[in-house]
Motif scaffolding. Sequence first.
Motif, PDB file in Angstrom:
ATOM      1  N   ILE A 118       0.841  -1.203   0.000  1.00  0.00           N
ATOM      2  CA  ILE A 118       0.000   0.000   0.000  1.00  0.00           C
ATOM      3  C   ILE A 118       0.872   1.248   0.000  1.00  0.00           C
ATOM      4  CG2 ILE A 118      -1.647   1.342   1.378  1.00  0.00           C
ATOM      5  CD1 ILE A 118      -2.904  -1.437   2.152  1.00  0.00           C
ATOM      6  N   ASP A 119       1.928   1.252   0.796  1.00  0.00           N
ATOM      7  CA  ASP A 119       2.856   2.389   0.817  1.00  0.00           C
ATOM      8  C   ASP A 119       3.492   2.608  -0.552  1.00  0.00           C
ATOM      9  OD1 ASP A 119       2.471   3.281   3.386  1.00  0.00           O
ATOM     10  OD2 ASP A 119       4.181   2.202   4.226  1.00  0.00           O
ATOM     11  N   ALA A 120       3.799   1.525  -1.255  1.00  0.00           N
ATOM     12  CA  ALA A 120       4.410   1.643  -2.586  1.00  0.00           C
ATOM     13  C   ALA A 120       3.422   2.194  -3.613  1.00  0.00           C
ATOM     14  CB  ALA A 120       4.929   0.282  -3.047  1.00  0.00           C
ATOM     15  N   LEU A 121       2.118   1.948  -3.393  1.00  0.00           N
ATOM     16  CA  LEU A 121       1.106   2.358  -4.365  1.00  0.00           C
ATOM     17  C   LEU A 121       0.519   3.748  -4.097  1.00  0.00           C
ATOM     18  CD1 LEU A 121      -0.888  -0.994  -4.771  1.00  0.00           C
ATOM     19  CD2 LEU A 121       0.821  -0.029  -6.332  1.00  0.00           C
ATOM     20  N   THR A 122       0.807   4.327  -2.942  1.00  0.00           N
ATOM     21  CA  THR A 122       0.184   5.607  -2.594  1.00  0.00           C
ATOM     22  C   THR A 122       1.199   6.599  -2.042  1.00  0.00           C
ATOM     23  OG1 THR A 122      -1.546   6.675  -1.288  1.00  0.00           O
ATOM     24  CG2 THR A 122      -0.466   4.809  -0.271  1.00  0.00           C
ATOM     25  N   LEU A 124       0.518   8.253   0.633  1.00  0.00           N
ATOM     26  CA  LEU A 124       0.388   8.201   2.088  1.00  0.00           C
ATOM     27  C   LEU A 124       1.585   7.472   2.690  1.00  0.00           C
ATOM     28  CD1 LEU A 124      -3.346   7.092   2.522  1.00  0.00           C
ATOM     29  CD2 LEU A 124      -2.428   9.394   2.723  1.00  0.00           C
ATOM     30  N   ALA A 125       2.005   7.912   3.841  1.00  0.00           N
ATOM     31  CA  ALA A 125       3.063   7.210   4.555  1.00  0.00           C
ATOM     32  C   ALA A 125       2.383   6.467   5.708  1.00  0.00           C
ATOM     33  CB  ALA A 125       4.102   8.184   5.065  1.00  0.00           C
ATOM     34  N   ILE A 126       1.920   5.260   5.414  1.00  0.00           N
ATOM     35  CA  ILE A 126       1.193   4.476   6.412  1.00  0.00           C
ATOM     36  C   ILE A 126       2.198   3.605   7.151  1.00  0.00           C
ATOM     37  CG2 ILE A 126      -0.619   2.772   6.811  1.00  0.00           C
ATOM     38  CD1 ILE A 126      -1.831   3.721   4.114  1.00  0.00           C
ATOM     39  N   ASP A 127       2.295   3.826   8.442  1.00  0.00           N
ATOM     40  CA  ASP A 127       3.218   3.053   9.269  1.00  0.00           C
ATOM     41  C   ASP A 127       2.764   1.604   9.384  1.00  0.00           C
ATOM     42  OD1 ASP A 127       5.591   3.494  10.533  1.00  0.00           O
ATOM     43  OD2 ASP A 127       4.685   3.855  12.502  1.00  0.00           O
ATOM     44  N   ASN A 128       1.462   1.446   9.574  1.00  0.00           N
ATOM     45  CA  ASN A 128       0.908   0.126   9.839  1.00  0.00           C
ATOM     46  C   ASN A 128      -0.581   0.143   9.523  1.00  0.00           C
ATOM     47  OD1 ASN A 128       0.707  -2.536  10.998  1.00  0.00           O
ATOM     48  ND2 ASN A 128      -0.134  -1.583  12.828  1.00  0.00           N
ATOM     49  N   VAL A 129      -0.999  -0.593   8.490  1.00  0.00           N
ATOM     50  CA  VAL A 129      -2.438  -0.680   8.196  1.00  0.00           C
ATOM     51  C   VAL A 129      -3.078  -1.425   9.353  1.00  0.00           C
ATOM     52  CG1 VAL A 129      -4.179  -1.657   6.651  1.00  0.00           C
ATOM     53  CG2 VAL A 129      -2.108  -0.636   5.694  1.00  0.00           C
ATOM     54  N   PRO A 130      -4.067  -0.822  10.014  1.00  0.00           N
ATOM     55  CA  PRO A 130      -4.715  -1.499  11.137  1.00  0.00           C
ATOM     56  C   PRO A 130      -5.501  -2.726  10.675  1.00  0.00           C
ATOM     57  CG  PRO A 130      -5.451   0.796  10.961  1.00  0.00           C
ATOM     58  CD  PRO A 130      -4.625   0.494   9.766  1.00  0.00           C
ATOM     59  N   THR A 131      -5.802  -3.598  11.621  1.00  0.00           N
ATOM     60  CA  THR A 131      -6.600  -4.765  11.282  1.00  0.00           C
ATOM     61  C   THR A 131      -7.912  -4.321  10.655  1.00  0.00           C
ATOM     62  OG1 THR A 131      -7.392  -4.838  13.565  1.00  0.00           O
ATOM     63  CG2 THR A 131      -5.601  -6.361  12.973  1.00  0.00           C
ATOM     64  N   CYS A 132      -8.289  -4.993   9.601  1.00  0.00           N
ATOM     65  CA  CYS A 132      -9.487  -4.735   8.803  1.00  0.00           C
ATOM     66  C   CYS A 132      -9.417  -3.397   8.068  1.00  0.00           C
ATOM     67  CB  CYS A 132     -10.767  -4.870   9.625  1.00  0.00           C
ATOM     68  SG  CYS A 132     -12.071  -5.702   8.687  1.00  0.00           S
TER      69      CYS A 132
END
Length: 163
Positions: A118-122, A124-132
């Motif tokens: 997801i980080d590679a595709l956007t 956004l700098a998402i540290d950790n996608v939360p559960t769900c």
Amino acid sequence: MKTLYLVRHAKSSWDNPLLDDFFRPLNERGKRDAPNMGKRLKEKRVVLDLLLTSTAVRAISTAKEIAKVLNCDDHKIKTLPELYHASPEKILDVLKQVNDKVNVVMLVGHNPGLTELIDALTELAIDNVPTCGIAAFKLNIKSWRELEMKKETLLFYDYPKKS
């Protein structure tokens, strides 16, 4: 154009510390979050052509709960053992094998590979996608074989605790 929904499995139970990671079921929060996220997708009028999921118990349970809310037939759900703790490169390889007649794909998987993809595709700098958590992308491709780890159009990013 293709549409891709990347979903991290819902919250799983750690009640039995002796249970192998692969077999961990959803906990109560996970059992609540998966259908609730399915409802959010239904409100967005999401209709899936294909749902790919890891074979881990928590991933299959998440996929089936979301599919049920979206009225996605069981024959559209495909379990793939190679998605269990897959790297972003492996997830990409799996997606590149999707039949080009399929336009809308959901993939249910695990961290850290899912967050890294997801980080590679956007942007956004998402540290950790939360559960769900769910990241939805509009892909400017005609064939799944064209999919690369490059910035794509993010339709939305949502997760259970997001207000």
